[in-house]
Design a protein around this motif. Structure first.
Motif, PDB file in Angstrom:
ATOM      1  N   ASP A 106       3.360 -39.362 -13.573  1.00 23.01           N
ATOM      2  CA  ASP A 106       4.200 -40.532 -13.819  1.00 23.01           C
ATOM      3  C   ASP A 106       3.318 -41.726 -14.191  1.00 23.01           C
ATOM      4  O   ASP A 106       2.413 -42.099 -13.435  1.00 23.01           O
ATOM      5  N   THR A 107       3.574 -42.306 -15.341  1.00 24.52           N
ATOM      6  CA  THR A 107       2.728 -43.414 -15.806  1.00 24.52           C
ATOM      7  C   THR A 107       2.767 -44.606 -14.863  1.00 24.52           C
ATOM      8  O   THR A 107       1.830 -45.416 -14.837  1.00 24.52           O
ATOM      9  N   ARG A 108       3.826 -44.708 -14.056  1.00 20.44           N
ATOM     10  CA  ARG A 108       3.910 -45.820 -13.101  1.00 20.44           C
ATOM     11  C   ARG A 108       2.867 -45.696 -11.992  1.00 20.44           C
ATOM     12  O   ARG A 108       2.576 -46.668 -11.301  1.00 20.44           O
ATOM     13  N   ALA A 109       2.306 -44.486 -11.817  1.00 16.90           N
ATOM     14  CA  ALA A 109       1.255 -44.292 -10.819  1.00 16.90           C
ATOM     15  C   ALA A 109      -0.056 -44.914 -11.272  1.00 16.90           C
ATOM     16  O   ALA A 109      -0.953 -45.146 -10.459  1.00 16.90           O
ATOM     17  N   GLY A 110      -0.198 -45.174 -12.573  1.00 20.81           N
ATOM     18  CA  GLY A 110      -1.391 -45.835 -13.088  1.00 20.81           C
ATOM     19  C   GLY A 110      -2.657 -45.022 -12.928  1.00 20.81           C
ATOM     20  O   GLY A 110      -3.739 -45.587 -12.765  1.00 20.81           O
ATOM     21  N   LEU A 111      -2.555 -43.694 -12.988  1.00 18.14           N
ATOM     22  CA  LEU A 111      -3.749 -42.864 -12.858  1.00 18.14           C
ATOM     23  C   LEU A 111      -4.528 -42.871 -14.166  1.00 18.14           C
ATOM     24  O   LEU A 111      -3.972 -42.590 -15.233  1.00 18.14           O
ATOM     25  N   VAL A 112      -5.814 -43.180 -14.087  1.00 23.35           N
ATOM     26  CA  VAL A 112      -6.670 -43.281 -15.266  1.00 23.35           C
ATOM     27  C   VAL A 112      -7.964 -42.523 -15.020  1.00 23.35           C
ATOM     28  O   VAL A 112      -8.669 -42.788 -14.044  1.00 23.35           O
ATOM     29  N   LEU A 113      -8.268 -41.568 -15.906  1.00 24.81           N
ATOM     30  CA  LEU A 113      -9.558 -40.877 -15.903  1.00 24.81           C
ATOM     31  C   LEU A 113     -10.414 -41.506 -16.992  1.00 24.81           C
ATOM     32  O   LEU A 113     -10.057 -41.464 -18.175  1.00 24.81           O
ATOM     33  N   THR A 114     -11.537 -42.091 -16.586  1.00 25.90           N
ATOM     34  CA  THR A 114     -12.408 -42.789 -17.538  1.00 25.90           C
ATOM     35  C   THR A 114     -13.829 -42.273 -17.386  1.00 25.90           C
ATOM     36  O   THR A 114     -14.362 -42.214 -16.272  1.00 25.90           O
ATOM     37  N   ARG A 136     -14.079 -37.512  -3.321  1.00 26.61           N
ATOM     38  CA  ARG A 136     -13.066 -38.450  -2.863  1.00 26.61           C
ATOM     39  C   ARG A 136     -13.708 -39.804  -2.571  1.00 26.61           C
ATOM     40  O   ARG A 136     -14.723 -39.893  -1.882  1.00 26.61           O
ATOM     41  N   GLY A 137     -13.100 -40.850  -3.088  1.00 25.95           N
ATOM     42  CA  GLY A 137     -13.619 -42.186  -2.886  1.00 25.95           C
ATOM     43  C   GLY A 137     -12.822 -42.955  -1.862  1.00 25.95           C
ATOM     44  O   GLY A 137     -12.956 -42.728  -0.658  1.00 25.95           O
ATOM     45  N   VAL A 138     -11.968 -43.858  -2.328  1.00 27.66           N
ATOM     46  CA  VAL A 138     -11.229 -44.720  -1.412  1.00 27.66           C
ATOM     47  C   VAL A 138      -9.769 -44.801  -1.850  1.00 27.66           C
ATOM     48  O   VAL A 138      -9.458 -44.754  -3.044  1.00 27.66           O
ATOM     49  N   PRO A 139      -8.855 -44.918  -0.889  1.00 27.12           N
ATOM     50  CA  PRO A 139      -7.458 -45.194  -1.235  1.00 27.12           C
ATOM     51  C   PRO A 139      -7.284 -46.659  -1.613  1.00 27.12           C
ATOM     52  O   PRO A 139      -8.220 -47.454  -1.485  1.00 27.12           O
ATOM     53  N   PRO A 140      -6.103 -47.041  -2.073  1.00 28.96           N
ATOM     54  CA  PRO A 140      -5.871 -48.456  -2.386  1.00 28.96           C
ATOM     55  C   PRO A 140      -5.919 -49.330  -1.132  1.00 28.96           C
ATOM     56  O   PRO A 140      -5.604 -48.870  -0.031  1.00 28.96           O
ATOM     57  N   VAL A 141      -6.340 -50.575  -1.307  1.00 29.04           N
ATOM     58  CA  VAL A 141      -6.175 -51.581  -0.251  1.00 29.04           C
ATOM     59  C   VAL A 141      -4.737 -52.080  -0.337  1.00 29.04           C
ATOM     60  O   VAL A 141      -4.328 -52.641  -1.358  1.00 29.04           O
ATOM     61  N   HIS A 175      -2.516 -36.428  -4.617  1.00 28.59           N
ATOM     62  CA  HIS A 175      -2.384 -35.192  -5.393  1.00 28.59           C
ATOM     63  C   HIS A 175      -3.285 -35.171  -6.627  1.00 28.59           C
ATOM     64  O   HIS A 175      -3.275 -34.192  -7.375  1.00 28.59           O
ATOM     65  N   ALA A 176      -4.056 -36.231  -6.842  1.00 24.85           N
ATOM     66  CA  ALA A 176      -4.849 -36.353  -8.066  1.00 24.85           C
ATOM     67  C   ALA A 176      -5.862 -35.224  -8.277  1.00 24.85           C
ATOM     68  O   ALA A 176      -6.001 -34.732  -9.398  1.00 24.85           O
ATOM     69  N   PRO A 177      -6.600 -34.781  -7.256  1.00 19.68           N
ATOM     70  CA  PRO A 177      -7.620 -33.760  -7.518  1.00 19.68           C
ATOM     71  C   PRO A 177      -7.075 -32.507  -8.184  1.00 19.68           C
ATOM     72  O   PRO A 177      -7.666 -31.993  -9.150  1.00 19.68           O
ATOM     73  N   ASP A 178      -5.955 -31.982  -7.703  1.00 18.15           N
ATOM     74  CA  ASP A 178      -5.389 -30.773  -8.296  1.00 18.15           C
ATOM     75  C   ASP A 178      -5.017 -30.988  -9.754  1.00 18.15           C
ATOM     76  O   ASP A 178      -5.250 -30.123 -10.610  1.00 18.15           O
ATOM     77  N   GLN A 179      -4.442 -32.135 -10.057  1.00 19.91           N
ATOM     78  CA  GLN A 179      -4.032 -32.429 -11.429  1.00 19.91           C
ATOM     79  C   GLN A 179      -5.246 -32.567 -12.341  1.00 19.91           C
ATOM     80  O   GLN A 179      -5.248 -32.071 -13.474  1.00 19.91           O
ATOM     81  N   VAL A 180      -6.283 -33.221 -11.865  1.00 18.64           N
ATOM     82  CA  VAL A 180      -7.488 -33.426 -12.678  1.00 18.64           C
ATOM     83  C   VAL A 180      -8.207 -32.105 -12.903  1.00 18.64           C
ATOM     84  O   VAL A 180      -8.634 -31.799 -14.022  1.00 18.64           O
ATOM     85  N   TYR A 181      -8.354 -31.314 -11.870  1.00 16.59           N
ATOM     86  CA  TYR A 181      -8.971 -29.993 -12.006  1.00 16.59           C
ATOM     87  C   TYR A 181      -8.255 -29.188 -13.091  1.00 16.59           C
ATOM     88  O   TYR A 181      -8.898 -28.597 -13.977  1.00 16.59           O
ATOM     89  N   ALA A 182      -6.934 -29.131 -13.004  1.00 15.95           N
ATOM     90  CA  ALA A 182      -6.161 -28.309 -13.933  1.00 15.95           C
ATOM     91  C   ALA A 182      -6.319 -28.780 -15.375  1.00 15.95           C
ATOM     92  O   ALA A 182      -6.488 -27.962 -16.290  1.00 15.95           O
ATOM     93  N   ALA A 183      -6.298 -30.093 -15.591  1.00  9.80           N
ATOM     94  CA  ALA A 183      -6.396 -30.620 -16.955  1.00  9.80           C
ATOM     95  C   ALA A 183      -7.762 -30.325 -17.571  1.00  9.80           C
ATOM     96  O   ALA A 183      -7.859 -29.887 -18.728  1.00  9.80           O
ATOM     97  N   ILE A 184      -8.814 -30.543 -16.816  1.00  8.79           N
ATOM     98  CA  ILE A 184     -10.164 -30.312 -17.347  1.00  8.79           C
ATOM     99  C   ILE A 184     -10.404 -28.828 -17.592  1.00  8.79           C
ATOM    100  O   ILE A 184     -10.929 -28.427 -18.642  1.00  8.79           O
ATOM    101  N   ASP A 185     -10.003 -27.992 -16.653  1.00 10.87           N
ATOM    102  CA  ASP A 185     -10.197 -26.554 -16.806  1.00 10.87           C
ATOM    103  C   ASP A 185      -9.428 -26.020 -18.011  1.00 10.87           C
ATOM    104  O   ASP A 185      -9.935 -25.159 -18.748  1.00 10.87           O
ATOM    105  N   GLU A 186      -8.242 -26.531 -18.218  1.00 10.44           N
ATOM    106  CA  GLU A 186      -7.427 -26.070 -19.346  1.00 10.44           C
ATOM    107  C   GLU A 186      -8.091 -26.398 -20.676  1.00 10.44           C
ATOM    108  O   GLU A 186      -8.161 -25.557 -21.577  1.00 10.44           O
TER     109      GLU A 186
END
Length: 406
Positions: free
Chosen positions: A243-251, A310-315, A284-295
């Motif tokens: 969901d784009t509202r989650a603002g997840l960005v891989l850079t 794993r880094g940090v959750p939001p403040v 849930h980000a790790p599973d999604q990122v793993y799948a996209a890169i592996d694909e």
């Protein structure tokens, strides 16, 4: 303390917990000394010693954390019943060169700089502690306050975890902090209820496959192309699966492959960060990122190994603690000195404290009014208007007094 709305700097009317003129000059000198001697995470021995020495000179009893860097110090006597307010600073620097040339206090350590303002955070909390200690000696501090000088904020998943494990939150009911913001004028703070920073994780990807001659790419895994496609297509794929509202960005911040123009390499490496505005999507980000890169890697015939750190959750600012910071700033400077701020995609390990106690972080304005220079965080030329030190000190002292019911 009154504030001049035209300059956003401290006025001349003293209030309880105001910063004395003599201490103001000392704190500026302290900040400059720390700025000149930056230390990386879990290596902040000199900085820790400097803080400890000054607190002991004020008659306090600081306690160094088990790793030898970072410390805590209680102001006043905790009654064992009413939870303390904690005020946190981070003390580490960044592994980048200081590119400032016009100031006498630039870093003396090659490839090390306080380019995120932790020297300011440290000085502000120290100054607040010294002012509150004077009030405690006079019987004017209504409840005990704990100072936390935390190491290794810049080291994922953050030195906050080791500090918490060492018991810095024992007896603490609420926690507050500030972070320098070069987009906000000195004399002001940025504040919001809810998420004020984002989750941040680190990612390292290694691609492998048979290399060969650039004349015969059909007999190889075209590793440079595979790495380029992972760099471009994996973020795009994620943007359609989350969901784009989650603002997840891989850079990506790093990509390396090959040594010669006519050799297809057997290996490529990419490094980057995953940032996310939404706490649930971050989980849930790790599973999604793993799948996209592996694909994407599989599509181009590359085997991939992924190290997801794993880094940090939001403040996420608690409403009541954010209101405490709001009331403290309004009492010192007036309501005009508080501005709404947006959620940043930056990460902050202050969030780990808030897994245990409610807390809030404000953005401390450090920009000289009218200054158009781009002095952004994590740049070698980052610097501040040092009047921000007084503002930060008095924000914290007012918060401690208001929290105590004075």
């Amino acid at each position: 303390m009154s504030r001049d709305p035209e300059t956003d700097v401290p006025g001349d009317t003293p209030l309880l917990g105001a910063l004395p003129e003599s201490l103001r000059a000392e704190l500026i000198a302290f900040r400059r000394d720390v700025h000149m001697h930056p230390e990386l995470g879990f290596q902040e021995f000199r900085t820790t010693a400097a803080i400890k020495t000054r607190l002991e000179a004020a008659g306090l009893t600081p306690r160094v954390l088990p790793g030898g860097t970072g410390l805590t110090c209680d102001i006043g006597t905790w009654d064992g019943v009413r939870p303390m307010l904690a005020i946190r600073a981070d003390i580490d620097a960044l592994p980048i060169p200081d590119t400032k040339t016009e100031v006498p206090y630039r870093s003396t350590v090659p490839d090390r700089a306080h380019a995120c303002g932790h020297d300011v955070h440290t000085t502000v909390v120290l100054g607040a502690g010294l002012v509150l200690a004077d009030l405690a000696r006079e019987g004017l501090l209504p409840c005990a306050v704990r100072l936390i000088f935390q190491p290794a904020e810049e080291v994922m998943p953050g030195g906050a975890i080791t500090a918490i494990d060492a018991g810095v939150l024992d007896g603490v009911g609420r926690i507050i902090a500030v972070h320098c913001d070069p987009r906000v004028d000195v004399g002001r703070i940025g504040l919001r209820t809810g998420a004020i920073t984002s989750a941040c994780d680190r990612l390292e990807v290694t691609l492998d496959g048979p290399g060969g001659h650039t004349a015969r790419p059909h007999l190889t895994t075209d590793m440079v192309t595979a790495a380029a496609r992972v760099a471009v297509d994996a973020p795009a794929l994620l943007s359609r699966r989350i969901d784009t509202r989650a603002g997840l960005v891989l850079t990506w911040g790093r990509i390396e492959a090959g040594h010669a123009p006519n050799v297809i390499p057997q290996r490529a490496e990419l490094g980057g960060t995953v940032r996310c505005l939404d706490l649930e999507a971050w989980r849930h980000a790790p599973d999604q990122v793993y799948a996209a890169i592996d694909e994407v890697a599989t599509l181009h015939g590359a085997k991939c190994q992924i190290e997801y750190v794993r880094g940090v959750p939001p403040v996420v600012n608690d409403a009541s603690v954010a209101q405490l910071l709001h009331d403290a700033m309004e009492a010192r400077c007036g309501a005009y000195a508080i501005e709404d701020t947006e959620q940043s995609l930056g990460g902050e390990d202050f969030s780990w404290y808030m897994e245990h106690v409610p807390g809030a972080m404000a953005r401390l304005g450090v920009r000289r009014p009218g200054d158009t220079a781009r002095l952004d965080l994590h740049r070698g030329n980052f610097d501040i208007d040092e009047r921000a030190i007084e503002v930060g000190v008095e924000l914290f002292t007012a918060a401690a007094l208001i929290d105590g019911g004075l």
